[in-house]
Design a protein around this motif. Sequence first.
Motif, mmCIF file in Angstrom:
data_model
loop_
_atom_site.group_PDB
_atom_site.id
_atom_site.type_symbol
_atom_site.label_atom_id
_atom_site.label_comp_id
_atom_site.label_asym_id
_atom_site.label_seq_id
_atom_site.Cartn_x
_atom_site.Cartn_y
_atom_site.Cartn_z
ATOM 1 N N VAL A 160 106.222 -11.753 117.347
ATOM 2 C CA VAL A 160 105.692 -12.868 118.138
ATOM 3 C C VAL A 160 104.513 -12.393 118.974
ATOM 4 O O VAL A 160 103.474 -13.076 119.068
ATOM 5 N N VAL A 161 104.656 -11.220 119.576
ATOM 6 C CA VAL A 161 103.563 -10.669 120.377
ATOM 7 C C VAL A 161 102.313 -10.480 119.516
ATOM 8 O O VAL A 161 101.202 -10.843 119.919
ATOM 9 N N ALA A 162 102.499 -9.912 118.324
ATOM 10 C CA ALA A 162 101.365 -9.693 117.433
ATOM 11 C C ALA A 162 100.684 -11.012 117.070
ATOM 12 O O ALA A 162 99.444 -11.106 117.073
ATOM 13 N N ARG A 163 101.474 -12.044 116.797
ATOM 14 C CA ARG A 163 100.888 -13.348 116.440
ATOM 15 C C ARG A 163 100.143 -13.960 117.624
ATOM 16 O O ARG A 163 99.072 -14.564 117.459
ATOM 17 N N LEU A 164 100.707 -13.801 118.814
ATOM 18 C CA LEU A 164 100.039 -14.346 119.994
ATOM 19 C C LEU A 164 98.730 -13.617 120.271
ATOM 20 O O LEU A 164 97.713 -14.248 120.608
ATOM 21 N N LEU A 165 98.751 -12.288 120.136
ATOM 22 C CA LEU A 165 97.525 -11.518 120.359
ATOM 23 C C LEU A 165 96.432 -11.960 119.397
ATOM 24 O O LEU A 165 95.288 -12.216 119.805
ATOM 25 N N PHE A 166 96.785 -12.034 118.119
ATOM 26 C CA PHE A 166 95.751 -12.363 117.146
ATOM 27 C C PHE A 166 95.486 -13.854 117.031
ATOM 28 O O PHE A 166 94.447 -14.260 116.518
ATOM 29 N N GLY A 167 96.381 -14.661 117.554
ATOM 30 C CA GLY A 167 96.036 -16.069 117.721
ATOM 31 C C GLY A 167 94.896 -16.209 118.712
ATOM 32 O O GLY A 167 93.973 -17.011 118.528
ATOM 33 N N THR A 168 94.942 -15.398 119.775
ATOM 34 C CA THR A 168 93.859 -15.395 120.768
ATOM 35 C C THR A 168 92.561 -14.894 120.144
ATOM 36 O O THR A 168 91.499 -15.503 120.310
ATOM 37 N N VAL A 169 92.649 -13.765 119.440
ATOM 38 C CA VAL A 169 91.448 -13.209 118.811
ATOM 39 C C VAL A 169 90.860 -14.200 117.802
ATOM 40 O O VAL A 169 89.651 -14.487 117.816
ATOM 41 N N ASN A 170 91.702 -14.758 116.953
ATOM 42 C CA ASN A 170 91.211 -15.654 115.903
ATOM 43 C C ASN A 170 90.634 -16.950 116.459
ATOM 44 O O ASN A 170 89.779 -17.576 115.821
ATOM 45 N N SER A 171 91.080 -17.352 117.639
ATOM 46 C CA SER A 171 90.547 -18.581 118.229
ATOM 47 C C SER A 171 89.063 -18.460 118.555
ATOM 48 O O SER A 171 88.378 -19.476 118.741
ATOM 49 N N LEU A 172 88.558 -17.234 118.595
ATOM 50 C CA LEU A 172 87.138 -17.048 118.880
ATOM 51 C C LEU A 172 86.255 -17.692 117.824
ATOM 52 O O LEU A 172 85.114 -18.068 118.102
ATOM 53 N N THR A 173 86.776 -17.825 116.605
ATOM 54 C CA THR A 173 85.968 -18.451 115.549
ATOM 55 C C THR A 173 85.644 -19.898 115.883
ATOM 56 O O THR A 173 84.692 -20.464 115.335
ATOM 57 N N GLU A 174 86.421 -20.506 116.783
ATOM 58 C CA GLU A 174 86.206 -21.917 117.121
ATOM 59 C C GLU A 174 85.122 -22.113 118.166
ATOM 60 O O GLU A 174 84.536 -23.203 118.252
ATOM 61 N N TRP A 175 84.853 -21.084 118.965
ATOM 62 C CA TRP A 175 83.903 -21.319 120.054
ATOM 63 C C TRP A 175 82.882 -20.212 120.274
ATOM 64 O O TRP A 175 81.845 -20.448 120.900
ATOM 65 N N TYR A 176 83.125 -19.020 119.763
ATOM 66 C CA TYR A 176 82.165 -17.938 120.014
ATOM 67 C C TYR A 176 80.893 -18.169 119.212
ATOM 68 O O TYR A 176 80.932 -18.512 118.036
ATOM 69 N N ARG A 177 79.758 -17.960 119.865
ATOM 70 C CA ARG A 177 78.460 -18.061 119.212
ATOM 71 C C ARG A 177 77.668 -16.785 119.487
ATOM 72 O O ARG A 177 77.493 -16.412 120.655
ATOM 73 N N PRO A 178 77.195 -16.100 118.446
ATOM 74 C CA PRO A 178 76.464 -14.841 118.634
ATOM 75 C C PRO A 178 75.247 -14.976 119.545
ATOM 76 O O PRO A 178 74.853 -14.015 120.211
#
Length: 202
Positions: A160-178
């Motif tokens: 669960v911890v691993a999924r939560l950590l990488f859920g946070t990381v993967n969410s960057l694809t929704e809003w991060y702009r280079p």
Amino acid sequence: MRPESHTLARRRGRPGHSLDSLLAVAVDAFIERGFEATSMDELAGRLGVTKSAIYHHVPRKDELLRLALDRALDGLFAVVREPGAVTGPAIDRLEHVVRGSVRVLTSELPFVTLLLRVRGNSDVERAALERRREFDRVVTGLVRLAATEGSVRDDVPPGVVARLLFGTVNSLTEWYRPDGRLSAEAVADAVIATAFSGLRTT
């Protein structure tokens, strides 16, 4: 030198395209329209070349998908092989992997975005999903080891911890702009600060 590293032959006076530029156009199209809905004719039109020019680099459309997904996955697996991911306390190794994964995501944003949309509809996608699961197992193992060492709280299952950590990381694809205001390093600092503040025992 492999044939796909050669520049596409010039046709009809238009500039040629390398495999990298072909891949970039293909990934954008796959994200925008979906892999199945994107034809080789459309890719050729976007590039301004003939389909035979694309076939100079790849034999089939799904090879473009495989190359794109491997680019994202190879970046992630390179992180878990770095010295910071394999030596030292598990909590530090886990932080290294999370920070490195943010680095891969921000530098290979379209490729990671495409990876996260894979659903296993083909052999290529299923192979990519298996590699993602393998990466998840590495992260889960680090969380479990950190809990054993007493540096991470043990009241939440490691998976669960691993999924939560990488859920946070993967969410960057929704809003991060280079080209946005936040640098990749600043984003990584923010992820580490917020995610690990609730994980560490000290």
